[in-house]
Design a protein around this motif. Structure first.
Motif, short mmCIF file in Angstrom:
data_model
loop_
_atom_site.label_atom_id
_atom_site.label_comp_id
_atom_site.label_asym_id
_atom_site.label_seq_id
_atom_site.Cartn_x
_atom_site.Cartn_y
_atom_site.Cartn_z
N GLU A 212 32.80 17.93 25.90
CA GLU A 212 32.24 16.85 25.08
C GLU A 212 32.77 15.50 25.52
O GLU A 212 32.03 14.51 25.56
N LEU A 213 34.04 15.44 25.86
CA LEU A 213 34.62 14.19 26.36
C LEU A 213 33.90 13.73 27.62
O LEU A 213 33.63 12.53 27.80
N ALA A 214 33.57 14.67 28.49
CA ALA A 214 32.85 14.34 29.73
C ALA A 214 31.46 13.79 29.43
O ALA A 214 30.91 13.00 30.22
N THR A 215 30.89 14.18 28.29
CA THR A 215 29.58 13.66 27.90
C THR A 215 29.66 12.19 27.51
O THR A 215 28.75 11.40 27.78
N TRP A 216 30.78 11.81 26.89
CA TRP A 216 30.91 10.45 26.36
C TRP A 216 31.47 9.45 27.37
O TRP A 216 31.29 8.24 27.21
N GLU A 217 32.13 9.93 28.42
CA GLU A 217 32.71 9.01 29.40
C GLU A 217 31.66 8.13 30.07
O GLU A 217 31.84 6.91 30.16
N PRO A 218 30.54 8.68 30.56
CA PRO A 218 29.52 7.79 31.15
C PRO A 218 28.88 6.85 30.13
O PRO A 218 28.43 5.76 30.49
N LEU A 219 28.83 7.27 28.87
CA LEU A 219 28.28 6.40 27.83
C LEU A 219 29.20 5.21 27.57
O LEU A 219 28.74 4.11 27.27
N ARG A 220 30.51 5.46 27.72
CA ARG A 220 31.47 4.35 27.58
C ARG A 220 31.26 3.33 28.69
O ARG A 220 31.31 2.11 28.47
N ASP A 221 31.01 3.81 29.91
CA ASP A 221 30.83 2.91 31.05
C ASP A 221 29.49 2.19 31.01
O ASP A 221 29.37 1.06 31.50
N ALA A 222 28.49 2.82 30.43
CA ALA A 222 27.16 2.22 30.34
C ALA A 222 26.57 2.56 28.97
O ALA A 222 25.73 3.48 28.86
#
Length: 245
Positions: free
Chosen positions: A130-140
């Motif tokens: 789940e953390l890996a899902t949100w990391e790209p959302l944090r960047d963009a």
């Protein structure tokens, strides 16, 4: 509203509460599942008139399977009878306050039980995924959109499921379904989206680091803030709903 054979949107794929009908499903089951999915994912406006002739034309079926599907949705508490047929149920502010209180209790319990019982361990695989899902959302960060609520619900469902109590998670899913129509209007500005992403990631990292009291505090702030603030947002959201459509 989706019609038979129409492709589902990417956002809809996150609606884990939606269940696809089996291949051998009857027409009434097909209509029920598709209409239920549309309601739970906000594709049916609370102000939309749901009538047997209209839905029969949409799904290209007779009135009988539509009538039976609407009867099931009425039992589910997702629609209500009106003078013109049926409409999506929108909770009153009083009901919404009670549902939010229940939501906060369910959310916090997943971490609290791990604090109370050291043998309860969160599923790290689920949390890291789940953390890996949100990391790209944090960047963009995505543009503000009501459908972001589906991603938000997914996060909280995974966080709850990782604590190991499936009954707790099931209850949380049910509560979120009841308030989704209002919560969709809570993600309409960029700051809200960015803050949600940051808070989600911080909570997961605290749980992974076994800083459970800190994680509980962060989650409480995230989902609770204060009940009055949540109600203010809900009131604003319901006002937007009244002006929409």
């Amino acid at each position: 509203m989706n019609v038979p054979g129409e492709a589902q949107s990417d956002d809809a794929s996150y609606a884990t509460a939606a269940v696809a009908p089996p291949a051998s499903a009857s027409l009434r089951d097909v209509v029920y599942h598709k209409l239920r999915d549309d309601i739970l994912n906000g594709r049916v406006s609370p102000r939309e008139r749901l009538t047997e002739p209209k839905l029969g034309k949409t799904f290209e079926v007779s009135r009988t399977p539509v009538r039976e599907a609407l009867s099931r949705l009425l039992s589910d508490g997702l629609v209500e009878r009106t003078d013109f047929g049926y409409a999506v149920v929108v909770p009153s502010l009083e009901d919404l306050r009670n549902l939010y209180e229940l939501r906060i209790t369910l959310e916090l319990r997943g971490i609290a039980r791990a604090i109370e019982n050291p043998q309860v361990r969160h599923d790290e695989r689920l949390l890291r995924s789940e953390l890996a899902t949100w990391e790209p959302l944090r960047d963009a960060p995505p543009d503000p959109d009501p459908s972001f609520v589906i991603l938000d619900e997914r996060f909280h469902q995974v966080l709850s499921r990782a604590s190991g109590n499936t009954q707790l998670t099931g209850a949380l899913v049910t509560v979120n379904q009841k308030i989704r129509a209002v919560r969709m209007h809570d993600f309409v500005d960029e700051d809200r989206i960015v803050a949600t992403i940051d808070e989600h990631m911080a909570i997961v990292r605290l749980v992974l680091d076994r800083q459970l009291p800190e994680a509980l505090t962060a989650l409480h702030k995230h989902v609770g803030e204060s009940l009055e603030v949540v109600m203010q947002r809900a009131t604003t959201a319901m006002t937007r709903m009244a002006l929409a459509g």
